[in-house]
Design a protein around this motif. Structure first.
Motif, short mmCIF file in Angstrom:
data_model
loop_
_atom_site.label_atom_id
_atom_site.label_comp_id
_atom_site.label_asym_id
_atom_site.label_seq_id
_atom_site.Cartn_x
_atom_site.Cartn_y
_atom_site.Cartn_z
N GLN A 28 13.09 3.05 3.48
CA GLN A 28 11.65 2.58 3.47
C GLN A 28 11.11 2.17 2.08
OE1 GLN A 28 9.77 2.38 6.66
NE2 GLN A 28 9.02 0.88 5.22
N ALA A 29 11.32 3.08 1.28
CA ALA A 29 10.76 2.94 0.15
C ALA A 29 11.44 1.62 -0.72
CB ALA A 29 10.99 4.00 -1.10
N ILE A 30 12.73 1.39 -0.65
CA ILE A 30 13.33 0.31 -1.12
C ILE A 30 12.95 -0.83 -0.35
CG2 ILE A 30 15.88 -0.78 -1.33
CD1 ILE A 30 16.87 2.25 -1.11
N LEU A 31 12.89 -0.95 0.80
CA LEU A 31 12.28 -2.15 1.60
C LEU A 31 10.94 -2.59 1.14
CD1 LEU A 31 14.27 -1.97 4.98
CD2 LEU A 31 14.61 -3.17 2.91
N ASP A 32 10.09 -1.47 1.00
CA ASP A 32 8.56 -1.65 0.78
C ASP A 32 8.48 -2.49 -0.67
OD1 ASP A 32 7.78 -0.48 3.01
OD2 ASP A 32 7.14 1.31 2.21
N LEU A 33 9.61 -1.99 -1.69
CA LEU A 33 9.55 -2.73 -3.01
C LEU A 33 9.84 -4.04 -2.73
CD1 LEU A 33 9.23 -2.89 -6.08
CD2 LEU A 33 11.39 -1.76 -5.92
N PHE A 34 10.94 -4.20 -2.00
CA PHE A 34 11.54 -5.54 -1.79
C PHE A 34 10.45 -6.41 -1.18
CE2 PHE A 34 14.44 -8.23 1.31
CZ PHE A 34 14.74 -9.06 0.16
N GLN A 35 9.67 -6.09 -0.36
CA GLN A 35 8.86 -6.80 0.43
C GLN A 35 7.59 -7.44 -0.54
OE1 GLN A 35 8.03 -5.19 4.16
NE2 GLN A 35 6.90 -6.85 5.18
N MET A 36 7.45 -6.52 -1.55
CA MET A 36 6.41 -6.91 -2.85
C MET A 36 6.87 -7.92 -3.47
SD MET A 36 5.12 -2.87 -3.76
CE MET A 36 4.66 -3.51 -5.30
N THR A 37 7.93 -8.25 -3.71
CA THR A 37 8.68 -9.10 -4.54
C THR A 37 8.79 -10.50 -4.17
OG1 THR A 37 10.79 -8.87 -3.95
CG2 THR A 37 9.85 -7.14 -5.59
N PRO A 56 20.85 4.03 1.02
CA PRO A 56 20.08 5.25 1.63
C PRO A 56 19.21 5.44 0.27
CG PRO A 56 22.13 5.73 0.79
CD PRO A 56 22.30 4.33 0.72
N GLN A 57 19.42 5.12 -0.75
CA GLN A 57 18.42 5.28 -2.02
C GLN A 57 18.84 4.33 -3.23
OE1 GLN A 57 19.02 9.41 -3.00
NE2 GLN A 57 21.03 9.10 -3.94
N LEU A 58 17.95 4.36 -3.99
CA LEU A 58 18.09 3.15 -5.32
C LEU A 58 17.41 3.81 -6.57
CD1 LEU A 58 19.23 0.50 -6.28
CD2 LEU A 58 17.20 -0.40 -5.65
N ASP A 59 18.19 3.81 -7.59
CA ASP A 59 17.37 3.94 -9.01
C ASP A 59 17.49 2.47 -9.59
OD1 ASP A 59 17.13 6.71 -8.52
OD2 ASP A 59 18.99 7.24 -9.80
N THR A 60 16.18 2.26 -9.98
CA THR A 60 16.02 0.64 -10.67
C THR A 60 15.08 0.70 -11.86
OG1 THR A 60 15.59 -1.49 -10.30
CG2 THR A 60 14.04 0.11 -9.10
N THR A 61 15.45 -0.01 -12.83
CA THR A 61 14.59 -0.05 -14.02
C THR A 61 13.26 -0.65 -13.54
OG1 THR A 61 16.60 -0.64 -15.16
CG2 THR A 61 14.33 -1.47 -16.24
N ARG A 76 1.00 -1.30 0.09
CA ARG A 76 0.05 -0.12 -0.09
C ARG A 76 0.85 1.28 -0.05
NH1 ARG A 76 -1.12 3.86 3.35
NH2 ARG A 76 -0.23 2.69 4.99
N ARG A 77 1.82 1.39 0.89
CA ARG A 77 2.84 2.38 0.96
C ARG A 77 3.63 2.52 -0.37
NH1 ARG A 77 4.14 0.50 6.20
NH2 ARG A 77 6.03 -0.65 5.21
N PHE A 78 4.11 1.61 -1.19
CA PHE A 78 4.90 1.80 -2.13
C PHE A 78 3.92 2.04 -3.28
CE2 PHE A 78 6.68 0.29 -5.96
CZ PHE A 78 8.05 0.49 -6.20
N LEU A 79 2.93 1.52 -3.61
CA LEU A 79 2.06 1.84 -4.84
C LEU A 79 1.26 3.36 -4.58
CD1 LEU A 79 0.40 -1.62 -5.48
CD2 LEU A 79 2.28 -0.63 -6.76
N SER A 80 0.99 3.44 -3.42
CA SER A 80 0.52 4.88 -3.21
C SER A 80 1.54 6.18 -3.51
CB SER A 80 0.03 4.93 -1.57
OG SER A 80 -1.25 4.09 -1.49
N GLY A 81 2.77 5.81 -3.36
CA GLY A 81 3.79 6.61 -3.63
C GLY A 81 3.95 7.00 -5.18
N GLY A 82 3.05 6.15 -6.06
CA GLY A 82 3.27 6.56 -7.54
C GLY A 82 4.05 5.91 -8.50
N TYR A 83 4.90 5.05 -7.78
CA TYR A 83 6.09 4.30 -8.49
C TYR A 83 5.98 3.72 -9.69
CZ TYR A 83 8.55 5.96 -4.20
OH TYR A 83 9.21 6.65 -3.12
#
Length: 274
Positions: free
Chosen positions: A228-237, A255-260, A62-69
């Motif tokens: 937090q955003a990185i770990l939220d995405l990780f938890q979705m996969t 601390p941050q990540l750019d990913t395809t 919910r947190r990750f997708l609500s961020g619009g990524y």
């Protein structure tokens, strides 16, 4: 009582939706939760005490997708739904999760009758809050509690491909949107997690009774600004369950990540005849 899109998981009779419960003419009844969803997964179909994503995973999604990524993917689904879905006909989101794509597609299609199912009770609870006008159930994609030829569009995002059931509930001419990860999806994240990451397999598989319309690519890069955003995405996969501990620790230290991000939307239409 009003007619429901759902059918009884025990006898397959139509359900009617009341203020507090769903009921069928054969006397089977199912209480509605406070959020409005219903539990339609018979005990003999449950393969664990609490199947599907747990509360923490549902909240991370919910947190990750609500961020619009993944907004580009949602926009593509809305455009395809508007192009292929029969206007005003019911929509099923199979494996709806916390309802991000469900809600966006429902709005884009003019708020048609809507059903969402998922094995995860915490996810369905969030989806029902997101779209109170829809109908949501804890249920299995392999035993969908819907009548034959009752929906005009089936959406399936990264969820089990229950083809027999999707064909059964789709009406002739109805559309099926099937979202899968492309070869390089989350490649930079995988490079952190694994010593030798490998690309996802991409294939074009024809299915009996469904005619291929197109495959739409959705590609881009996202910036995850904090841990937090990185770990939220990780938890979705799926990697969350099968990553070596060292890889997970490396990711947690970023601390941050750019990913395809790279998705493929396979668009099918149900044929008028098998």
């Amino acid at each position: 009582m009003e007619k429901s899109l759902f059918t009884c998981p025990i006898c397959a009779a139509p359900l009617e939706r009341g203020e507090r419960a769903y009921a069928c003419p054969n006397g089977h009844a199912y209480d509605k939760a406070r959020e409005g969803y219903v539990h339609l997964l018979p005990a003999n179909k449950k393969h664990s005490k609490a199947p599907g994503d747990d509360k923490g995973m549902a909240e991370a999604r919910r947190r990750f997708l609500s961020g619009g990524y993944y907004g580009h993917l949602l926009a593509a689904l809305c455009a395809l739904g508007a192009e292929y879905a029969p206007p005003g006909e019911a929509v099923l989101d199979s494996g709806c999760g916390e309802g991000y794509y469900t809600a966006g597609l429902w709005e884009a299609l003019g708020r048609p009758p809507l059903a969402g199912i998922d094995l995860s009770k915490p996810s369905v609870r969030l989806a029902a809050r997101r779209v109170p006008e829809g109908e949501f159930a804890v249920a299995s994609a392999y035993h969908l509690p819907l009548a034959d030829a009752s929906v005009g569009l089936v959406l399936n995002c990264f969820s089990p491909l229950a083809l027999d059931e999707f064909r059964r509930v789709l009406r002739p001419g109805g559309a099926f949107l099937y979202v899968v990860p492309a070869a390089d999806h989350l490649w930079e994240l995988k490079q952190v997690l694994y010593d030798t990451p490998y690309p996802n397999e991409e294939k074009e598989t024809p299915y009996p009774g469904l005619s291929y319309q197109e495959i739409q690519a959705v590609d881009g890069t996202i910036h995850l600004p904090d841990t937090q955003a990185i770990l939220d995405l990780f938890q979705m996969t799926p990697y969350f369950w099968k990553t070596p501990r060292q890889g997970a620790l490396r990711l947690a230290g970023l601390p941050q990540l750019d990913t395809t991000i790279s998705f493929r939307i396979h668009v099918f239409r149900k044929q008028d005849r098998p």
